[in-house]
Design an enzyme around this catalytic site. Structure first.
Site, PDB file in Angstrom:
ATOM      1  N   TYR A  68       0.679  -1.334   0.055  1.00 31.02           N
ATOM      2  CA  TYR A  68       0.003   0.052  -0.100  1.00 31.02           C
ATOM      3  C   TYR A  68       0.954   1.387  -0.200  1.00 31.02           C
ATOM      4  O   TYR A  68       0.541   2.256  -0.925  1.00 31.02           O
ATOM      5  CB  TYR A  68      -1.012   0.078   1.143  1.00 31.02           C
ATOM      6  CG  TYR A  68      -1.927   0.969   1.468  1.00 31.02           C
ATOM      7  CD1 TYR A  68      -2.879   1.247   0.764  1.00 31.02           C
ATOM      8  CD2 TYR A  68      -1.379   2.059   2.367  1.00 31.02           C
ATOM      9  CE1 TYR A  68      -3.833   2.529   0.849  1.00 31.02           C
ATOM     10  CE2 TYR A  68      -2.141   3.307   2.407  1.00 31.02           C
ATOM     11  CZ  TYR A  68      -3.233   3.521   1.750  1.00 31.02           C
ATOM     12  OH  TYR A  68      -3.998   4.680   1.989  1.00 31.02           O
TER      13      TYR A  68
ATOM     14  N   ASP B 121       0.946   6.974  10.316  1.00 33.46           N
ATOM     15  CA  ASP B 121       1.705   6.133  10.893  1.00 33.46           C
ATOM     16  C   ASP B 121       3.211   6.386  10.324  1.00 33.46           C
ATOM     17  O   ASP B 121       4.176   5.999  10.838  1.00 33.46           O
ATOM     18  CB  ASP B 121       1.376   4.781  10.620  1.00 33.46           C
ATOM     19  CG  ASP B 121       0.919   4.684   8.852  1.00 33.46           C
ATOM     20  OD1 ASP B 121       1.930   4.769   8.003  1.00 33.46           O
ATOM     21  OD2 ASP B 121      -0.262   4.736   8.670  1.00 33.46           O
TER      22      ASP B 121
ATOM     23  N   GLY C 154      -7.033  17.781   8.317  1.00 35.18           N
ATOM     24  CA  GLY C 154      -6.576  17.945   6.990  1.00 35.18           C
ATOM     25  C   GLY C 154      -7.328  18.818   5.904  1.00 35.18           C
ATOM     26  O   GLY C 154      -7.127  19.496   5.201  1.00 35.18           O
TER      27      GLY C 154
ATOM     28  N   ASP D 274      -3.708   9.912   2.297  1.00 35.62           N
ATOM     29  CA  ASP D 274      -3.721   8.410   2.977  1.00 35.62           C
ATOM     30  C   ASP D 274      -4.712   8.423   4.160  1.00 35.62           C
ATOM     31  O   ASP D 274      -4.374   8.629   5.298  1.00 35.62           O
ATOM     32  CB  ASP D 274      -2.100   8.083   3.643  1.00 35.62           C
ATOM     33  CG  ASP D 274      -2.372   6.620   4.228  1.00 35.62           C
ATOM     34  OD1 ASP D 274      -2.998   5.748   4.041  1.00 35.62           O
ATOM     35  OD2 ASP D 274      -1.310   6.588   4.812  1.00 35.62           O
TER      36      ASP D 274
ATOM     37  N   ASP E  56     -11.233   4.547   6.109  1.00 32.97           N
ATOM     38  CA  ASP E  56     -12.188   4.385   5.207  1.00 32.97           C
ATOM     39  C   ASP E  56     -13.264   5.433   5.818  1.00 32.97           C
ATOM     40  O   ASP E  56     -13.391   6.228   6.563  1.00 32.97           O
ATOM     41  CB  ASP E  56     -13.095   3.194   5.587  1.00 32.97           C
ATOM     42  CG  ASP E  56     -12.120   1.970   5.210  1.00 32.97           C
ATOM     43  OD1 ASP E  56     -11.582   2.148   4.196  1.00 32.97           O
ATOM     44  OD2 ASP E  56     -11.775   1.183   6.002  1.00 32.97           O
TER      45      ASP E  56
HETATM   46  N1  SPD Z   1      -9.793  -0.405   4.911  1.00 35.62           N
HETATM   47  C1  SPD Z   1      -8.621   0.415   5.424  1.00 35.62           C
HETATM   48  C2  SPD Z   1      -7.885   1.307   4.174  1.00 35.62           C
HETATM   49  C3  SPD Z   1      -6.706   1.944   5.156  1.00 35.62           C
HETATM   50  C4  SPD Z   1      -6.051   2.785   4.437  1.00 35.62           C
HETATM   51  N2  SPD Z   1      -4.984   3.693   4.994  1.00 35.62           N
HETATM   52  C5  SPD Z   1      -4.251   2.921   5.495  1.00 35.62           C
HETATM   53  C6  SPD Z   1      -2.939   3.635   6.116  1.00 35.62           C
HETATM   54  C7  SPD Z   1      -1.540   3.069   6.171  1.00 35.62           C
HETATM   55  N3  SPD Z   1      -0.480   4.013   6.031  1.00 35.62           N
END
Ligand code: SPD
Length: 341
Positions: free
Chosen positions: A111, A136, A188, A206, A209
């Site tokens: 990701y 994170d 944000g 980033d 949901d």
């Molecule tokens: N369904 C969860 C989607 C999460 C997306 N963001 C994740 C953060 C990782 N840096």
């Protein structure tokens, strides 16, 4: 009988059921009980119990991916959400916000590398980058691979996410060590509204949901603020959910983006085994100006080894997977292309 194309379009669309949105949905299964007994917990109580963690949400009704828990390492409640870190049996440490997996040590690379390198490898010499969410630090870690970048702003609403990541996910939070990074704790949406027009070469959203603190990050006014904050020919990449579960959300985002971003508008996707349905997508758009062809990276980060010494090798991203990410299954392509008209 419906024709094949119609059927294909309708197949993956799932809409949250009313009663699941309002009701009690957290359920866990005790380890080694063969799933015989389930226990219901009140809303907001995370479904982590020694045994198995099951990810249950009205955003993916009727299904739940489960991970075996070895140890719960952290449980807290911030001003915005429940925060949990647990050691899983097979995916390393796992960060969970409001009962939803945000990252695992084993598959976070897929990701974080894709949400960053899809946009930044598509433009020459990115200099100023804004990250919304991403507390994170994993997105920062990937942005910092670009030697051309001079300034990386990050606006994360929840300080607890930053602190917990620094404590439990040092290989992810390492992104904060880059001196080009400035952390802003706050909303944000408000941050972007205050950004002078044309400030950034790239904005990376980033988010979690679109239920809870991230909801506004999926709405039209937010995308308008992003477009304003970008220079001509600047790019945005936002977390854009799963083609298997959320075509209705994706359809709306694409429609909004086509009205706002007058350069190009594209959808890409990748695999992340611990995200719902095992895949996640990205919306990639550019503003009017120097054209951006997202499908053919002109600044491929995997062609340059300069970053490997400080950041380590890329684990997932390469130029071939970059271009492949824009190949969509027919059912998704049909919906997304229909928004072009
Ligand atoms: N369904 C969860 C989607 C999460 C997306 N963001 C994740 C953060 C990782 N840096």
């Amino acid at each position: 009988m419906a024709d094949g194309a119609q059927f294909a379009t309708e197949l993956p669309v799932k809409r949250p059921r009313e009663e699941e949105l309002n009701g009690v949905v957290s359920v866990y299964m005790e380890a080694n009980n063969n799933g015989a007994s389930t226990v219901e917990l009140p809303d907001g109580i995370p479904s982590v119990i020694p045994g198995w963690f099951s990810e249950i949400s009205p955003m993916w009704p009727g299904e739940a991916h489960s991970l075996k828990v070895e140890k719960i390492l952290f449980q807290g409640k911030s001003d915005y959400q429940n925060v949990i870190v647990f050691q899983s049996a097979t995916y390393g440490k796992v960060l969970v916000l409001d009962g939803v997996i945000q990252l695992t040590e084993r598959d976070e690379c897929a990701y974080q590398e894709m949400i960053v390198h899809l946009p930044l490898s598509s433009i020459p010499n990115p200099r100023k980058v804004l990250v919304i969410g991403g507390g994170d630090g994993g997105v920062l870690r990937e942005v910092s691979r670009y030697a051309s970048v001079e300034k990386i702003d990050i606006c994360e609403i929840d300080k607890m996410v930053v602190d917990v990541s620094k404590q439990y996910f040092p290989n992810v939070a390492v992104g904060y060590d880059d001196p080009r990074v400035s952390l802003h704790i706050g909303d944000g949406v408000a941050f972007l509204k205050a950004v002078p027009e044309g400030t950034y070469d790239a904005v990376i959203v980033d988010s979690s949901d679109p239920i809870g603190p991230a909801q506004e990050l999926f709405e039209k006014p937010f995308f308008q603020s992003v477009a304003k904050a970008l220079r001509p020919g600047g790019v945005v990449c936002t977390q854009a959910e799963s083609i298997w579960l959320h075509m209705h959300i994706i359809e709306e985002i694409v429609s909004n983006c086509r009205q706002i971003f007058k350069g190009s508008v594209n959808y890409a996707w990748t695999t992340v085994p611990t995200y719902p349905s095992g895949v996640i997508g990205f919306m990639l758009c550019s503003t009017e100006g120097p054209p951006v062809d997202f499908k053919h990276p002109i600044n491929p980060i995997d062609a340059d080894d300069g970053h490997v010494k400080t950041n380590g090798p890329l684990k997932f991203y390469n130029s071939e997977i970059h271009s492949a990410a824009f190949c969509l299954p027919s059912f998704a392509r049909k919906v997304i292309d229909s928004k072009a008209k």
